[in-house]
Write an enzyme that holds these catalytic residues in place. Structure first.
Site, short mmCIF file in Angstrom:
data_model
loop_
_atom_site.label_atom_id
_atom_site.label_comp_id
_atom_site.label_asym_id
_atom_site.label_seq_id
_atom_site.Cartn_x
_atom_site.Cartn_y
_atom_site.Cartn_z
N GLU A 128 0.81 -1.22 0.00
CA GLU A 128 0.00 0.00 0.00
C GLU A 128 0.84 1.27 0.00
O GLU A 128 0.45 2.26 -0.61
CB GLU A 128 -0.97 0.01 1.18
CG GLU A 128 -2.22 -0.86 0.97
CD GLU A 128 -1.96 -2.33 1.17
OE1 GLU A 128 -0.84 -2.69 1.55
OE2 GLU A 128 -2.87 -3.14 0.92
N HIS A 158 -11.44 -5.03 9.56
CA HIS A 158 -11.99 -5.11 8.20
C HIS A 158 -13.36 -4.44 8.10
O HIS A 158 -14.13 -4.75 7.19
CB HIS A 158 -12.12 -6.57 7.74
CG HIS A 158 -10.81 -7.23 7.45
ND1 HIS A 158 -10.03 -7.78 8.42
CD2 HIS A 158 -10.14 -7.42 6.29
CE1 HIS A 158 -8.93 -8.29 7.87
NE2 HIS A 158 -8.96 -8.08 6.58
N ASP A 171 -9.84 0.05 5.87
CA ASP A 171 -9.02 -0.20 7.06
C ASP A 171 -7.53 -0.11 6.74
O ASP A 171 -6.72 0.21 7.60
CB ASP A 171 -9.29 -1.60 7.62
CG ASP A 171 -10.76 -1.83 7.86
OD1 ASP A 171 -11.17 -1.86 9.01
OD2 ASP A 171 -11.50 -1.98 6.87
C1 LIG Z 1 -2.48 -4.27 4.11
C2 LIG Z 1 -3.45 -5.20 3.49
N1 LIG Z 1 -3.70 -5.13 2.17
C3 LIG Z 1 -4.57 -5.98 1.60
C4 LIG Z 1 -5.24 -6.91 2.35
C5 LIG Z 1 -6.27 -7.82 1.71
N2 LIG Z 1 -5.72 -9.18 1.58
C6 LIG Z 1 -5.92 -10.10 2.55
S1 LIG Z 1 -5.13 -11.53 2.24
C7 LIG Z 1 -4.51 -10.94 0.78
C8 LIG Z 1 -3.64 -11.80 -0.07
C9 LIG Z 1 -2.51 -12.36 0.70
O1 LIG Z 1 -1.74 -13.21 -0.10
P1 LIG Z 1 -0.56 -14.06 0.50
O2 LIG Z 1 0.23 -13.24 1.45
O3 LIG Z 1 0.17 -14.67 -0.63
O4 LIG Z 1 -1.29 -15.16 1.38
P2 LIG Z 1 -2.35 -16.27 0.92
O5 LIG Z 1 -3.68 -15.62 0.93
O6 LIG Z 1 -1.93 -16.74 -0.42
O7 LIG Z 1 -2.27 -17.34 1.95
C10 LIG Z 1 -4.95 -9.64 0.55
C11 LIG Z 1 -4.62 -8.84 -0.64
C12 LIG Z 1 -4.98 -6.93 3.73
N3 LIG Z 1 -5.61 -7.78 4.55
N4 LIG Z 1 -4.09 -6.09 4.27
#
Ligand SMILES: Cc1ncc(C[n+]2csc(CCOP(=O)(O)OP(=O)(O)O)c2C)c(N)n1
Lengths: 330, 326
Positions: free
Chosen positions: B60, B130, B86
């Site tokens: 971000e 969230h 959030d």
């Molecule tokens: C700062 C932030 N940005 C975006 C999100 C939304 N989000 C939650 S999980 C995720 C993907 C995470 O991917 P990864 O770290 O590869 O883990 P996986 O879901 O594949 O286990 C996103 C974009 C978040 N929770 N926090």
């Protein structure tokens, strides 16, 4: 280290527990008993179980949104995990957290809802162990997508330079929501980043629970001995959608998903157990029956638990409840 | 005009502005082929390609900081999507300190023509990290504009205006509004930034609200009408700048004010608005102002507790009766 029969059976049992509890939770989403986003770790079990089991009860655990298996392996009863996702008072965070599972009696510190908050918190837990002179370690799970956030750099670097007892475990399932790793990183291995912090980076087959267990165990020993952090990366795959509001097929080939299902980490250890003559089919069946029976009892406990009392809305905000000013409440 | 959803209206605004001006581009997580988690950027990747609809890493600071840099360096108009409001928590520096101050402290030269779109609010079981409405954080900031549309019509008209605006705009969309349908012109139009809308006229009390809470306020006003109480409902639409004229005109008419927002009360929007009203309309006020807002606790996960937590029409009615008694 020696891989004993009892260790293999324990890994097998915990992976089954992880898988079946999550399958049951998926049903609860359909029954609308679980609200909010549920991120299943089905497919990840060799990592969630194999990397958590080398920890002691008093070691610290910080995980990601896909943390059901880790919490189960650290010993939180299924009723308290499922109950938490159902928003019931039996929940390990009293129904106030949902995905924010925690159990401070078992070293489970929780998850950061904004991805990436975990790296620095784990470094802090490691700092506490080091300052107190205990030999506890902190384990930090994360996805490859989240390794692109700034706090990854800050947490890992600080842990490295202060030789903090932290193990950073990357569950690399190639996708961050719909985004393929290749769209957002030019390197194949997150663990390669370890070189820039002067610490070991290890890549393992994340569907081979024995390989995961051994690699993590070595990193834990290193951390306990005061030699500092390690990044371990397991390559795996999530079988389901990012969460249960989508099924993951909009951005992934069905063939790709099927191919990974063929590499099921649980069937793999089952085969190892039987092919090496370590256990019989009958023994494994018995374990499965027991696991299932236990889960049914635990689900009932969760289901029978009441929702939190209304006054719970206003508790736990401060250590000293008298500080809390409710004000005029409309 | 035809009926489309709030999400479709935002999508149209993006499409039209990208067609009109090739310096407009989109950055965010899963905004490309996937179309954004609420579908707001659907089809834009196919139409404008990956150069202008950019899937970013989960970073971000780089999304917002990158947008500020691209704008400051000259003439780009990035529209950023945060997956959830959030997550402003992990790029407050870039919004609050960079977007909001970079122009002033560099003697006024660069225009920080960026838009930060962010879905906010509780939609059931999101929990503490969230579900938040973080507008008050930016209310205290400087150099930013902040918009909070409540209807599909305003969503399109305000987003188009925000994109054309030369200042940084934080644009909050309530998650529960994305599926709301309403009349939206198929062609180009703007909703002026800084103008509130009177959604229902009334004489006894003024209810000030924005985003989802406008709909709760109208619901409350209709119920109150049946009980012989005439409430005026004002949709603020723009928090920075605030439409003081419309607010003051209404206060002069009714003399009683209720401010409703979903975020918790302490230091919230209600505090600022109520301070402005008491500074400037003290003589017109017939009694104290009431704020209907969530309690000062993190948002609980349990859906039962979440329902208790959230302000609703019933709580607004209680607030109105409170100010009428005093
Ligand atoms: C700062 C932030 N940005 C975006 C999100 C939304 N989000 C939650 S999980 C995720 C993907 C995470 O991917 P990864 O770290 O590869 O883990 P996986 O879901 O594949 O286990 C996103 C974009 C978040 N929770 N926090």
């Amino acid at each position: 280290m020696e891989i004993t029969k009892s260790l293999m059976l324990e890994l097998y049992e915990k992976m089954l527990l992880n898988r079946i509890v999550e399958e049951e939770m998926a049903k609860l989403v359909i029954e609308k008993k679980i609200f909010g986003a549920l991120h299943l770790g089905i497919g990840h079990e060799a990592l969630s179980v194999g990397a958590t089991l080398p920890m002691r009860k008093d070691d610290y655990l910080v995980f990601s949104h896909r943390g059901v298996g880790h919490s189960l392996t650290k010993g939180i009863p299924p009723s308290q995990i499922v109950g938490e996702f159902m928003g019931r008072s039996i929940g390990c965070s009293k129904g106030k957290g949902g995905v924010h599972l925690s159990d401070y009696s078992r070293g489970v510190l929780g998850i950061s809802g904004s991805q990436g908050g975990n790296f620095v918190i784990a470094a802090g837990a490691g700092l506490r162990a080091k300052m107190k002179g205990t030999d506890q370690v902190a384990m930090c799970f994360f996805g490859e997508g989240t390794s692109n956030r700034g706090p990854f750099h800050e947490g890992v670097n600080m842990a490295a330079v202060w030789k903090l007892p932290v193990i950073f475990v990357c569950e690399n399932d190639t996708y961050s929501f719909s985004t393929h790793q290749k769209q957002v990183m030019l390197i194949d291995n997150v663990a390669d980043r370890a070189a820039s912090y002067g610490i070991p980076g290890v890549v393992v087959d994340g569907n081979d629970v024995l390989a995961v267990y051994q690699a993590v165990n070595q990193a834990v020993e290193r951390a306990r001995a005061g030699e500092g952090p390690t990044i371990i990366e397991g390559k795996t795959y999530r079988w389901c959608g990012h969460h249960e509001f989508e099924d993951g097929t909009k951005y992934r080939d069905k063939a790709e998903i099927e191919a990974w299902k063929q590499k099921c980490p649980i069937i793999r250890v089952e085969k190892q157990l039987i092919n090496y003559g370590t256990a019989t089919k009958k023994e494994l069946k018995q374990i499965e029956e027991q696991v299932k029976e236990n889960i049914q009892k635990e689900l009932e406990l969760a289901n029978n638990s009441p929702v939190p009392k209304p006054e719970e809305l206003f508790t736990d905000v401060y250590a000293n409840p008298e500080v809390f000013q409710r004000g005029i409440s409309l | 005009m035809r009926e489309i959803t709030y999400a479709e209206a935002l999508n149209e605004a993006l499409r039209e502005e990208m067609e009109r001006d090739d310096t407009v581009f989109i950055m965010g997580q899963d905004v490309g082929k996937f179309g954004g988690i609420f579908g707001v950027t659907k089809g834009l990747y196919e139409k404008f390609g990956q150069k202008r609809v950019r899937d970013t890493p989960l970073s971000e600071s780089a999304i917002i900081g990158g947008a500020v840099g691209a704008a400051a360096a000259g003439g780009m108009r990035p529209v950023c999507e945060l997956m959830l409001a959030d997550f402003v928590g992990v790029c407050v520096d870039e919004i609050y300190n960079k977007a909001g101050k970079w122009k002033y402290m560099h003697g006024g030269t660069p225009d920080i023509s960026i838009v930060v779109r962010a879905p906010m609010g509780a939609k059931g079981g999101g929990g503490s990290e969230h579900s938040q409405c973080p507008e008050a954080l930016f209310m205290h900031g400087t150099g930013l504009k902040m918009l909070v549309p409540s209807t599909p019509y305003d969503a399109k008209g305000l987003l188009k205006g925000a994109i054309r605006d030369n200042d940084p705009v934080v644009f909050f969309e309530h998650k529960l509004l994305y599926v709301l349908k309403g009349q939206v012109p198929a062609d180009d139009y703007l909703v002026p930034i800084g103008k509130a809308a009177v959604r229902k006229e009334g004489t006894d009390v003024t209810i000030l609200a924005y985003s989802l809470m406008v709909h709760k306020a109208i619901e409350a006003a209709l119920t109150l009408e049946e009980q012989g109480i005439s409430a005026e409902v004002i949709d603020l639409r723009s928090l920075i700048p605030l439409d003081l004229e419309t607010i003051f005109t209404s206060v002069a008419k009714t003399g009683r004010v209720v401010i409703a927002h979903e975020a918790n009360k302490r230091g919230g929007m209600g505090a600022e608005i109520s301070a402005v009203i008491s500074e400037q309309c003290f003589k017109e006020l017939k009694g104290p102002i009431a704020r209907v807002a969530a309690p000062d606790v993190p948002i609980p996960f349990s859906p039962d507790l979440e329902q208790l937590y959230l302000p609703n029409a019933e709580k607004i009615i209680t607030g109105v009766k409170l100010v009428l008694e005093k």
